[in-house]
Design a protein around this motif. Structure first.
Motif, PDB file in Angstrom:
ATOM      1  N   TRP A   1      -1.557  -5.265   7.121  1.00 28.69           N
ATOM      2  CA  TRP A   1      -0.445  -5.596   6.235  1.00 28.69           C
ATOM      3  C   TRP A   1      -0.427  -4.641   5.055  1.00 28.69           C
ATOM      4  O   TRP A   1      -1.460  -4.172   4.595  1.00 28.69           O
ATOM      5  CB  TRP A   1      -0.579  -7.043   5.741  1.00 28.69           C
ATOM      6  N   ALA A   2       0.781  -4.347   4.565  1.00 30.18           N
ATOM      7  CA  ALA A   2       1.027  -3.561   3.340  1.00 30.18           C
ATOM      8  C   ALA A   2       0.275  -2.230   3.364  1.00 30.18           C
ATOM      9  O   ALA A   2       0.471  -1.440   4.273  1.00 30.18           O
ATOM     10  CB  ALA A   2       0.704  -4.404   2.120  1.00 30.18           C
ATOM     11  N   SER A   3      -0.584  -1.983   2.370  1.00 30.25           N
ATOM     12  CA  SER A   3      -1.262  -0.682   2.289  1.00 30.25           C
ATOM     13  C   SER A   3      -2.229  -0.456   3.445  1.00 30.25           C
ATOM     14  O   SER A   3      -2.500   0.689   3.809  1.00 30.25           O
ATOM     15  CB  SER A   3      -1.977  -0.515   0.947  1.00 30.25           C
ATOM     16  N   ALA A   4      -2.734  -1.512   4.065  1.00 30.30           N
ATOM     17  CA  ALA A   4      -3.583  -1.341   5.252  1.00 30.30           C
ATOM     18  C   ALA A   4      -2.746  -0.795   6.407  1.00 30.30           C
ATOM     19  O   ALA A   4      -3.198   0.079   7.153  1.00 30.30           O
ATOM     20  CB  ALA A   4      -4.247  -2.662   5.646  1.00 30.30           C
ATOM     21  N   ARG A   5      -1.517  -1.291   6.545  1.00 24.58           N
ATOM     22  CA  ARG A   5      -0.599  -0.773   7.568  1.00 24.58           C
ATOM     23  C   ARG A   5      -0.289   0.696   7.302  1.00 24.58           C
ATOM     24  O   ARG A   5      -0.294   1.527   8.212  1.00 24.58           O
ATOM     25  CB  ARG A   5       0.687  -1.583   7.593  1.00 24.58           C
ATOM     26  N   SER A   6      -0.053   1.013   6.050  1.00 25.21           N
ATOM     27  CA  SER A   6       0.243   2.396   5.684  1.00 25.21           C
ATOM     28  C   SER A   6      -0.953   3.310   5.998  1.00 25.21           C
ATOM     29  O   SER A   6      -0.784   4.394   6.544  1.00 25.21           O
ATOM     30  CB  SER A   6       0.591   2.471   4.202  1.00 25.21           C
ATOM     31  N   ALA A   7      -2.147   2.869   5.674  1.00 28.51           N
ATOM     32  CA  ALA A   7      -3.343   3.680   5.919  1.00 28.51           C
ATOM     33  C   ALA A   7      -3.628   3.832   7.413  1.00 28.51           C
ATOM     34  O   ALA A   7      -4.027   4.906   7.862  1.00 28.51           O
ATOM     35  CB  ALA A   7      -4.544   3.065   5.215  1.00 28.51           C
ATOM     36  N   ALA A   8      -3.410   2.777   8.176  1.00 26.82           N
ATOM     37  CA  ALA A   8      -3.665   2.825   9.621  1.00 26.82           C
ATOM     38  C   ALA A   8      -2.575   3.611  10.344  1.00 26.82           C
ATOM     39  O   ALA A   8      -2.817   4.193  11.402  1.00 26.82           O
ATOM     40  CB  ALA A   8      -3.768   1.417  10.188  1.00 26.82           C
TER      41      ALA A   8
END
Length: 100
Positions: A21-28
């Motif tokens: 979710w959120a920044s984790a989605r962006s990083a992944a």
């Protein structure tokens, strides 16, 4: 989504769904991943597989600050080595959110 994957020999390997979710989605760079497992795995082992699936990303740093849900159960301060994730389960990484 099915919680099994058929193998070439006809056997089935179960999977764990990981959602970002959120920044984790962006990083992944993806909304989710699935990981094949033969049985329960520790959250620590799953975290290692998640990081290995996204080499060179900032995902490890983001995951350090994320809240984690295994199914609908918050992991909170538990040691990831002691948390078992069963085949067919989902794991969600939720970074801190600003606002209200």
């Amino acid at each position: 989504m099915s919680d099994t994957v058929s193998e070439v020999d006809g056997s089935e390997t179960q999977v764990i769904l990981v959602r970002y979710w959120a920044s984790a989605r962006s990083a992944a760079g993806v909304d989710s991943d699935t990981f094949a497992v033969d049985g329960p795995v520790s959250l620590r082992d799953l975290l290692d597989r998640v990081v290995a699936a996204h080499p060179g990303s900032r995902l490890p740093q983001v995951l350090e600050v994320c809240s984690v849900l295994v199914g609908d159960r918050p992991v909170s301060t538990q040691d990831p080595t002691d948390v078992l994730v069963a085949p067919g389960a989902s794991v969600e990484f939720l970074p801190p959110f600003a606002g209200g």
